[in-house]
Design a protein around this motif. Structure first.
Motif, PDB file in Angstrom:
ATOM      1  N   ILE A  88       0.834  -1.204   0.000  1.00  0.00           N
ATOM      2  CA  ILE A  88       0.000   0.000   0.000  1.00  0.00           C
ATOM      3  C   ILE A  88       0.866   1.251   0.000  1.00  0.00           C
ATOM      4  CG2 ILE A  88      -1.660   1.342   1.351  1.00  0.00           C
ATOM      5  CD1 ILE A  88      -2.799  -1.009  -0.283  1.00  0.00           C
ATOM      6  N   MET A  89       1.957   1.242   0.760  1.00  0.00           N
ATOM      7  CA  MET A  89       2.858   2.395   0.746  1.00  0.00           C
ATOM      8  C   MET A  89       3.482   2.571  -0.638  1.00  0.00           C
ATOM      9  SD  MET A  89       4.684   2.022   4.488  1.00  0.00           S
ATOM     10  CE  MET A  89       5.810   3.388   4.230  1.00  0.00           C
ATOM     11  N   ARG A  90       3.829   1.464  -1.271  1.00  0.00           N
ATOM     12  CA  ARG A  90       4.395   1.569  -2.622  1.00  0.00           C
ATOM     13  C   ARG A  90       3.350   2.113  -3.591  1.00  0.00           C
ATOM     14  NH1 ARG A  90       6.768  -3.644  -5.774  1.00  0.00           N
ATOM     15  NH2 ARG A  90       4.683  -4.438  -5.317  1.00  0.00           N
ATOM     16  N   ASP A 116       5.385  13.359  -8.595  1.00  0.00           N
ATOM     17  CA  ASP A 116       6.292  12.533  -9.404  1.00  0.00           C
ATOM     18  C   ASP A 116       7.390  11.878  -8.567  1.00  0.00           C
ATOM     19  OD1 ASP A 116       6.526  11.525 -11.925  1.00  0.00           O
ATOM     20  OD2 ASP A 116       7.726  13.161 -12.737  1.00  0.00           O
ATOM     21  N   ILE A 117       7.093  11.561  -7.298  1.00  0.00           N
ATOM     22  CA  ILE A 117       8.168  11.086  -6.442  1.00  0.00           C
ATOM     23  C   ILE A 117       8.665   9.701  -6.852  1.00  0.00           C
ATOM     24  CG2 ILE A 117       7.418  12.492  -4.493  1.00  0.00           C
ATOM     25  CD1 ILE A 117       6.359  10.013  -3.162  1.00  0.00           C
ATOM     26  N   TYR A 118       7.801   8.888  -7.464  1.00  0.00           N
ATOM     27  CA  TYR A 118       8.286   7.563  -7.832  1.00  0.00           C
ATOM     28  C   TYR A 118       9.293   7.655  -8.977  1.00  0.00           C
ATOM     29  CZ  TYR A 118       8.552   2.576  -8.462  1.00  0.00           C
ATOM     30  OH  TYR A 118       9.033   1.292  -8.541  1.00  0.00           O
ATOM     31  N   LEU A 180       9.724   5.030  -0.914  1.00  0.00           N
ATOM     32  CA  LEU A 180       9.151   5.081   0.426  1.00  0.00           C
ATOM     33  C   LEU A 180       9.860   6.114   1.291  1.00  0.00           C
ATOM     34  CD1 LEU A 180       8.198   1.442   1.451  1.00  0.00           C
ATOM     35  CD2 LEU A 180       7.073   3.054  -0.065  1.00  0.00           C
ATOM     36  N   VAL A 181      11.169   6.319   1.063  1.00  0.00           N
ATOM     37  CA  VAL A 181      11.880   7.389   1.781  1.00  0.00           C
ATOM     38  C   VAL A 181      11.267   8.744   1.429  1.00  0.00           C
ATOM     39  CG1 VAL A 181      14.101   8.538   2.119  1.00  0.00           C
ATOM     40  CG2 VAL A 181      14.016   6.052   1.874  1.00  0.00           C
ATOM     41  N   LYS A 182      10.989   8.956   0.140  1.00  0.00           N
ATOM     42  CA  LYS A 182      10.360  10.213  -0.278  1.00  0.00           C
ATOM     43  C   LYS A 182       8.933  10.325   0.245  1.00  0.00           C
ATOM     44  CE  LYS A 182      13.162  10.954  -4.447  1.00  0.00           C
ATOM     45  NZ  LYS A 182      13.763  12.224  -3.981  1.00  0.00           N
ATOM     46  N   LEU A 183       8.245   9.197   0.329  1.00  0.00           N
ATOM     47  CA  LEU A 183       6.893   9.214   0.882  1.00  0.00           C
ATOM     48  C   LEU A 183       6.927   9.634   2.353  1.00  0.00           C
ATOM     49  CD1 LEU A 183       3.903   8.546   0.163  1.00  0.00           C
ATOM     50  CD2 LEU A 183       4.325   6.272   1.117  1.00  0.00           C
ATOM     51  N   MET A 184       7.909   9.133   3.095  1.00  0.00           N
ATOM     52  CA  MET A 184       8.054   9.550   4.492  1.00  0.00           C
ATOM     53  C   MET A 184       8.353  11.042   4.562  1.00  0.00           C
ATOM     54  SD  MET A 184       7.342   6.971   6.287  1.00  0.00           S
ATOM     55  CE  MET A 184       7.720   7.802   7.829  1.00  0.00           C
ATOM     56  N   ALA A 185       9.143  11.555   3.630  1.00  0.00           N
ATOM     57  CA  ALA A 185       9.430  12.989   3.610  1.00  0.00           C
ATOM     58  C   ALA A 185       8.149  13.786   3.429  1.00  0.00           C
ATOM     59  CB  ALA A 185      10.428  13.310   2.497  1.00  0.00           C
ATOM     60  N   LEU A 186       7.240  13.295   2.578  1.00  0.00           N
ATOM     61  CA  LEU A 186       5.968  13.976   2.369  1.00  0.00           C
ATOM     62  C   LEU A 186       5.134  13.966   3.641  1.00  0.00           C
ATOM     63  CD1 LEU A 186       4.016  15.383   0.438  1.00  0.00           C
ATOM     64  CD2 LEU A 186       3.217  13.126  -0.299  1.00  0.00           C
ATOM     65  N   GLN A 187       5.124  12.846   4.340  1.00  0.00           N
ATOM     66  CA  GLN A 187       4.358  12.752   5.578  1.00  0.00           C
ATOM     67  C   GLN A 187       4.908  13.680   6.656  1.00  0.00           C
ATOM     68  OE1 GLN A 187       4.724   8.469   6.161  1.00  0.00           O
ATOM     69  NE2 GLN A 187       2.610   8.163   5.539  1.00  0.00           N
ATOM     70  N   PRO A 311       9.187  -0.968   7.298  1.00  0.00           N
ATOM     71  CA  PRO A 311       9.069  -1.994   6.259  1.00  0.00           C
ATOM     72  C   PRO A 311       9.093  -1.379   4.867  1.00  0.00           C
ATOM     73  CG  PRO A 311       7.557  -2.471   8.042  1.00  0.00           C
ATOM     74  CD  PRO A 311       8.143  -1.122   8.333  1.00  0.00           C
ATOM     75  N   GLY A 312       9.951  -1.948   4.025  1.00  0.00           N
ATOM     76  CA  GLY A 312      10.157  -1.432   2.684  1.00  0.00           C
ATOM     77  C   GLY A 312      11.464  -0.697   2.531  1.00  0.00           C
ATOM     78  N   ILE A 313      12.096  -0.319   3.664  1.00  0.00           N
ATOM     79  CA  ILE A 313      13.348   0.446   3.638  1.00  0.00           C
ATOM     80  C   ILE A 313      14.404  -0.346   4.396  1.00  0.00           C
ATOM     81  CG2 ILE A 313      14.440   2.637   4.203  1.00  0.00           C
ATOM     82  CD1 ILE A 313      11.663   3.905   4.185  1.00  0.00           C
ATOM     83  N   PRO A 314      15.505  -0.723   3.754  1.00  0.00           N
ATOM     84  CA  PRO A 314      16.485  -1.617   4.382  1.00  0.00           C
ATOM     85  C   PRO A 314      17.522  -0.890   5.235  1.00  0.00           C
ATOM     86  CG  PRO A 314      17.097  -1.245   2.109  1.00  0.00           C
ATOM     87  CD  PRO A 314      15.812  -0.502   2.328  1.00  0.00           C
ATOM     88  N   VAL A 315      17.077  -0.209   6.279  1.00  0.00           N
ATOM     89  CA  VAL A 315      18.029   0.490   7.141  1.00  0.00           C
ATOM     90  C   VAL A 315      17.411   0.632   8.528  1.00  0.00           C
ATOM     91  CG1 VAL A 315      17.194   2.827   6.627  1.00  0.00           C
ATOM     92  CG2 VAL A 315      19.604   2.484   7.198  1.00  0.00           C
TER      93      VAL A 315
END
Length: 822
Positions: A88-90, A116-118, A180-187, A311-315
């Protein structure tokens, strides 16, 4: 009659039998996707066996011969437990929710397509260093290995939600993780909405000086006067009403005041009772079920790393190794600017620049919609950034005819190396090395708290836009995009980002408060996330000569409101009861009881007390009375009470007490009048909602932590299985932060807070602890869906150890991933 009765019994029995069969069938199908943690699986991708040891809290400890194989194991574990959340995040980042959910999510997809973040994430893959690329590819292979296992073994489509919203799951790719990193930035970004709100308030208020009351600056030096928004764009109506746009389902854009928050503090060895450095961190995000956070331990070649992942980010985003501890708080860096772009009146496909009119960069984008025809968007970019829809942030209300709005935002970099910086930091061995490595970090901007065995530090990481000192609005309101002085001029040097290393006092911390005072354009931000919690934090830190792990935990869980202690004497100064008791059952008697309770209260927002509810309802009603008269419908944007606004009004700072007078009435109302009327409003509301027995009220009944499933949380019956509700202490302005919704019918529901808490003690690293607010699993039939929730609510933690023997001794399941062909 008996025949009818018998047939009715048969029909009823048949219906009951059918329901039972359906429930059993649904349970069976949903249960197929529950992962088995104790098995050996042959998979494609790893170079050697991988061991995933899960302890009794379902925290995976991942061991392998190479780092890429460790990240393969993390991808596999994430997909085991959080596949629905990841997909869903993707889809959100791709602007493809409507393919699954239909027309209701079209507005969310429109915004994400325009940002256009993707595509920018896909372009950023090539900018990562070799080590990060290896990790991203290995992580993706681990996710895909789990997907293949689900398909091959018919494991219930991977998650129970997939039966209700069936859609193909594409293989995971490195671009997905970067998106997903950019999505977190938006949030975590809220400056664009703040700009629009300031513009709308500027248009609404007749007296420009009153803007500083309702949108006050954080304490510190003032800001030079700004132009009125109507002076920048004279064609706009003086009173800009909102467009009436409803909040979009599944939107990642946070409501005002909920763009991100956090706490972090550190102590040097000489301020620690045990002689080692200490770090406490609790990042704050919107509550969901499951939590956005996922605990994990990675055994890398450089050593073990443990903490909170997404989840989705390997760090590991916040956590520790044996040499370094790190934590994050939202920096509130002003990394977003809105630009009003003037269209060419002779050609609307062109916009004005400092060098004349120029064509938009544009391309079509098709949104596929379940059960509806597709929509074709034309995505447009200017030199300043993507053109946003007028419905977003209520831009229509402040955009003149013949203009559009574009967004400049540091997270829109196509060469975003933030993940490479985070990846490298997991292997850093000292504070100084970690600071140096984060020069590559772009967004979302964070205050990074760091400790090694000797040193503590705080560094703002993220790209700081370079602005011209002559910028028209200093980035506080949308500005004219064709003027060169308004446009960004690159990035400020990383060395100029605020940095604090080994302070003489031995204590560092951040509660999203203002950390530095600089003149524009070196200011970092005009809008900060906290002016209140920091006061309580200072007191707790300074009342002890030395600190311990337990004193840091005590501060994390502190429910005392500095705000309540400071505001109640102001607003109630002329109301405290000094006369005779009023008759029972009268409104005056209720007021006396309420004031008596509040007079003896110490400001502790304890879930079992009545005073926090009376106080919160009073301030909410007071805020409504003060603002509604002046702002009209725009008052709806101020869902949370700003203590600085109330203080300005009741201290009459720069004439702010004028807010107490009702413009439409002939008499001149005083602030005491407003306080009395608001208290009556609050007591009427409490009586209608919770009853009139004030002494029996419980704050926790109103302040329930709402960990709701983002999709199934409103479905009748099912919501009782997927939502996690808990009575909680704390409030909007306590260190134990539980931000209230501000929305009727449950305005004090706890919707935003510390989904992760961690305390790291380098005097005894294995005594470090952490917790998340739900459970590790995203499967609501799993016992690990909510098993950590009650620990979190009670302020308890689980051990954070890098001892392999301890991990194996507490194992409740071990998954062995073997390369196919062995």
């Amino acid at each position: 009659m008996s025949i009818v009765f018998r047939w009715l019994l048969r029909v009823a029995a048949g219906l009951i039998g059918f329901v039972v069969v359906m429930v059993v069938l649904i349970y069976y199908l949903a249960g197929q996707s529950l992962p088995d943690y104790d098995r050996t699986v042959r998979v494609t991708g790893p170079s050697a066996p991988i061991e995933i040891v899960r302890n009794n809290a379902d925290v995976p400890h991942i061991f392998a011969e190479t780092d890429p194989d460790v990240f393969f194991g993390l991808g596999y574990a994430h997909a085991q437990d959080r596949l629905w959340q990841m997909t869903i995040m993707r889809r959100t980042s791709q602007g493809r929710l409507s393919e699954v959910f239909g027309p209701q999510t079209v507005s969310t997809d429109r915004l994400l397509r325009r940002l256009d973040i993707y595509r920018l994430a896909a372009q950023s893959v090539g900018a990562q260093d070799d080590q990060t690329l290896l990790a991203l590819n290995a992580y993706s292979a681990g996710v895909n290995a789990r997907l293949a296992e689900i398909n091959d073994d018919a494991l219930g489509r991977g998650a129970p939600e997939m039966f209700l919203f069936n859609a193909p799951i594409a293989p995971w790719t490195p671009a997905d993780s970067l998106a997903l990193v950019k999505l977190m930035a938006l949030q975590l970004s809220g400056h664009a909405s703040d700009e629009v709100l300031r513009a709308r308030v500027s248009l609404m208020l007749d007296d420009p000086a009153r803007v500083s009351d309702v949108l006050p600056d954080a304490p510190g030096s003032g800001v030079a006067s700004l132009p009125e928004y109507s002076d920048l764009f004279p064609g706009l109506p003086r009173y800009a009403e909102r467009t009436g746009t409803q909040r979009a389902p599944l939107t990642p854009v946070a409501r005002r005041g909920m763009a991100g928050a956090s706490n972090a503090w550190t102590a040097a060895p000489f301020r620690s009772a045990a002689g080692g450095t200490l770090l406490a961190n609790d990042p704050h995000l919107g509550f969901t079920a499951p939590s956005i956070w996922y605990l994990a331990r990675l055994e890398l070649a450089s050593g073990g790393v443990i903490g909170g992942t997404i989840p989705g980010i390997p760090v590991v985003m916040t956590g520790r190794s044996d040499k370094l501890g790190w934590g994050l708080t939202s920096a509130y860096l002003d990394d977003q600017d809105l630009f009003i772009e003037r269209l060419n009146p002779d050609n609307p496909e062109e916009y004005q620049t400092p060098d004349g009119f120029k064509p938009f960069e544009s391309r079509p984008s098709i949104i596929e919609i379940k059960d509806a025809p597709p929509i074709t968007l034309t995505l447009r970019w200017t030199d300043n950034g993507p053109v946003l829809p007028g419905s977003q942030y209520d831009l229509d209300a402040i955009t003149p005819p013949g203009h559009v709005v574009a967004l400049s935002w540091s997270a829109l970099s196509p060469q975003d190396t933030s993940l490479s910086a985070a990846m490298a930091m997991m292997e850093a061995t000292s504070v100084q090395e970690a600071i140096r490595l984060n020069e590559a970090y772009i967004a979302p901007a964070q205050n990074l708290s760091l400790i090694d065995k000797d040193t503590i530090a705080l560094k703002l990481i993220g790209a700081v836009p370079r602005r011209d000192p002559q910028h028209q609005s200093q980035g506080r309101m949308p500005s004219q995009g064709w003027r060169p002085e308004n446009r960004w001029q690159g990035r400020m040097p990383y060395a100029s980002n605020p940095e604090f290393v080994s302070p003489t006092g031995g204590i560092l911390g951040n509660t999203n408060n203002k950390i530095i005072e600089r003149p524009f354009p070196d200011h970092i931000s005009f809008v900060w996330g906290d002016t209140q919690r920091v006061n309580r934090w200072q007191r707790l830190m300074q009342t002890r000569e030395v600190h311990t792990r337990d004193s840091f935990i005590e501060a994390q869980l502190d429910p005392v409101s500095f705000t309540a202690r400071s505001l109640l004497p102001l607003i109630g100064a002329d109301l405290w009861f000094t006369g005779q008791s009023a008759p029972d059952g009268t409104q005056e008697r209720q007021r006396q009881i309420a004031l008596s309770l509040l007079a003896d209260w110490n400001g502790e927002m304890n879930e079992h007390l009545p005073e926090p509810l009376i106080y919160s309802a009073w301030l909410r009603a007071l805020n409504e009375r003060l603002m509604r008269d002046e702002l009209g419908p725009l008052a709806d944007e101020f869902k949370h009470v700003d203590p600085l606004f109330i203080e300005r009004v009741y201290r009459d700072i720069d004439g702010a007490s004028i807010w107490c007078d009702v413009r439409q009435s002939a008499p001149v109302e005083t602030c005491t009048d407003m306080a009395r009327l608001a208290l009556d409003d609050a007591l009427y509301w409490i009586g209608d909602t919770y009853g009139t027995a004030l002494e029996s009220l419980r704050w926790g009944d109103a302040h329930q932590a709402a960990h709701d499933h983002p999709v199934l949380g409103d479905v009748p019956i099912l919501r009782y299985f997927v939502n996690i509700r808990q009575s909680t202490s704390g409030g909007d302005n306590t260190l134990l932060r539980g931000l209230t919704s501000g929305e009727d019918p449950a305005p004090f529901e706890n919707v935003h807070g510390a989904g992760y808490r961690g305390v790291y003690d380098f005097a005894d690293p294995d005594s470090s602890v952490f917790i998340i607010s739900t459970g590790q699993s995203g499967h609501f039939l799993s016992r690990h869906y909510d098993d950590l929730a009650q620990l979190w609510r009670r302020g308890e933690y689980i051990p954070m150890s890098l001892d392999q023997d301890l991990a194996r001794a507490a194992a409740v399941g071990t998954t062995i991933l073997l390369p196919k062909g062995e």
